[in-house]
Motif scaffolding. Structure first.
Motif, PDB file in Angstrom:
ATOM      1  N   GLY A   1      -1.683  -0.729   2.257  1.00  0.00           N
ATOM      2  CA  GLY A   1      -0.785  -1.737   1.578  1.00  0.00           C
ATOM      3  C   GLY A   1       0.343  -2.146   2.487  1.00  0.00           C
TER       4      GLY A   1
ATOM      5  N   ILE B   1      -3.912  -5.080   1.246  1.00  0.00           N
ATOM      6  CA  ILE B   1      -3.428  -5.333  -0.227  1.00  0.00           C
ATOM      7  C   ILE B   1      -2.802  -6.563  -0.314  1.00  0.00           C
ATOM      8  CG2 ILE B   1      -2.578  -4.583  -2.508  1.00  0.00           C
ATOM      9  CD1 ILE B   1      -5.228  -2.952  -1.570  1.00  0.00           C
TER      10      ILE B   1
ATOM     11  N   PHE C   1       3.207  -3.706  -2.241  1.00  0.00           N
ATOM     12  CA  PHE C   1       2.194  -2.542  -2.430  1.00  0.00           C
ATOM     13  C   PHE C   1       2.630  -1.442  -1.490  1.00  0.00           C
ATOM     14  CE2 PHE C   1      -1.802  -0.483  -3.464  1.00  0.00           C
ATOM     15  CZ  PHE C   1      -1.998  -0.852  -4.994  1.00  0.00           C
TER      16      PHE C   1
END
Length: 402
Positions: free
Chosen positions: A339, A366, A371
């Motif tokens: 992330g 991501i 995130f």
């Protein structure tokens, strides 16, 4: 009061919360993996697995899902899910059906196994000594990798009759995989594919302020940990509305998300339809925590075995410093998912891991700027960003297109 006691007070305050928070979850501690699966109408099997060094680990199995009943004689592809540091098999279920990965995989036709490492609340048994004794807690992620992981993989293979399984790890669930596969080379052949969610190996580019503060104080942390052999940190547990009738206010949620060291601000996780509670269910050893802090040393970042100090290192390893784990020995197919707002698994460190692994197939960022580390487990959009891509890859293996 000894000189390092101030640090223990600070760590206790950050990791453990208040007595008021403790009382809030007293009536939630009976919500277990079997309880959650039964509540939602899923089958569950419980097994005890003994490691080579005598620890007794509890594993859970979801042999099929509500949306994919098992037909007679059917043998489904098996997948082992391994949780991260200070967590348990609960992680893969607690945000509920259609959202948590355990249910999703079972409904998609997979034979799902939920692992638990030594020391968490499902695995506090040993053949020879009690968890009340200091000796029980003398382990690090090294032992998770060379003992816990192989024992659980072998159990799944023996129970299912498969020669290979899928493996999905989160955070330290990825670390122990790299450790085990680098040292026990034959286990690479037992893995069809490994999916690393928020991979942790190198950590010298992490953004977590608390870990950066503690990195130079490893010896102080070791001193404190020697007095407090077992750390029982409070971790965020997300449960569906069926698990609890109590929810936290927005202000409480913001404080919880911004305070603990494994979380960070700008989180993607929300409390729209879920109940967030604090629990001290899961324990870890001081050795595991010390390893995490040590690996964040920016001056000499290594992914290596535990540092016992110069004298003990010479006795154990034959040299002053611990040996590095040879990631080139990890030859099972690995897919990395990370992330952009993960304060522990930074993109530079992910690049380094990707380049050193013996068979890293993909490096997947991501595509959502907020995130973070725990959104892989608790994020409201985890299915779209993580679980569906992982499931698509697994299905491709099943179809023989990979």
């Amino acid at each position: 009061m000894r000189g390092a006691s101030w640090l223990f007070v600070v760590l206790s305050a950050v990791l453990c919360g208040s007595a008021e928070e403790t009382s809030r979850v007293d009536d939630e501690k009976n919500v277990t993996v079997p309880g959650l699966l039964t509540k939602y109408g899923y089958p569950v099997e419980t097994y005890e697995v003994t490691t080579e060094d005598g620890y007794v680990l509890t594993m859970f199995r979801i042999p099929y899902g509500k949306k994919s009943p098992l037909t007679e004689g059917e043998r489904r592809p098996a997948v082992l899910l391994q949780h991260g540091l200070m967590n348990s098999a609960d992680d893969w279920l607690i945000i509920g059906p259609d959202r948590a990965l355990g249910y999703i995989l079972a409904d998609a036709g997979y034979d799902v196994w939920l692992g638990n490492i030594r020391g968490n609340w499902y695995s506090q048994k040993h053949q020879d000594y009690s968890p009340k004794k200091d000796k029980f807690w003398k382990f690090s992620w090294h032992e998770h990798g060379i003992y816990d992981m192989p024992a659980q993989i072998d159990h799944v293979l023996n129970a299912t009759g498969h020669k290979q399984i899928f493996y999905i790890g989160h955070s330290m669930g990825t670390t122990m995989f790299y450790v085990g596969m680098s040292l026990k080379h034959d286990y690479n052949e037992k893995i069809r594919a490994m999916f690393s969610l928020a991979p942790i190996a190198f950590m010298n580019h992490m953004k977590s302020p608390l870990f950066r503060i503690l990195a130079p104080l490893t010896s102080v942390v070791q001193f404190v940990a020697a007095e407090v052999v077992r750390l029982r940190p409070y971790t965020i547990i997300v449960r569906s509305r069926m698990a609890s009738s109590k929810s936290l206010t927005d202000d409480e949620m913001e404080r919880i998300v911004n305070d603990p060291p494994f979380l960070q601000s700008d989180e993607e996780t929300t409390a729209d339809e879920d109940e967030f509670i604090l629990s001290d269910d899961d324990s870890t050893s001081e050795a595991t925590s010390e390893s995490s802090c040590e690996e964040s040393d920016e001056e000499a970042c290594h992914f290596r075995q535990y540092n016992y100090g110069i004298l003990k290192n010479f006795k154990r390893y034959g040299k002053a410093t611990p040996p590095d784990y040879n990631l080139a020995n990890v030859t099972a197919p690995v897919y990395l998912f990370y992330g952009p707002n993960d304060w522990l698994a930074g993109p530079t460190d992910i690049d380094r891991l990707h380049n050193q692994l013996g068979n890293s197939k993909e490096k997947n960022k991501i595509e959502f700027p907020k995130f973070n580390h725990l959104d892989f487990i608790y994020g409201r959009d985890a299915y779209d960003f993580v679980y569906k891509p992982v499931l698509d890859l697994m299905n491709s293996y099943e179809k023989g297109t990979i």
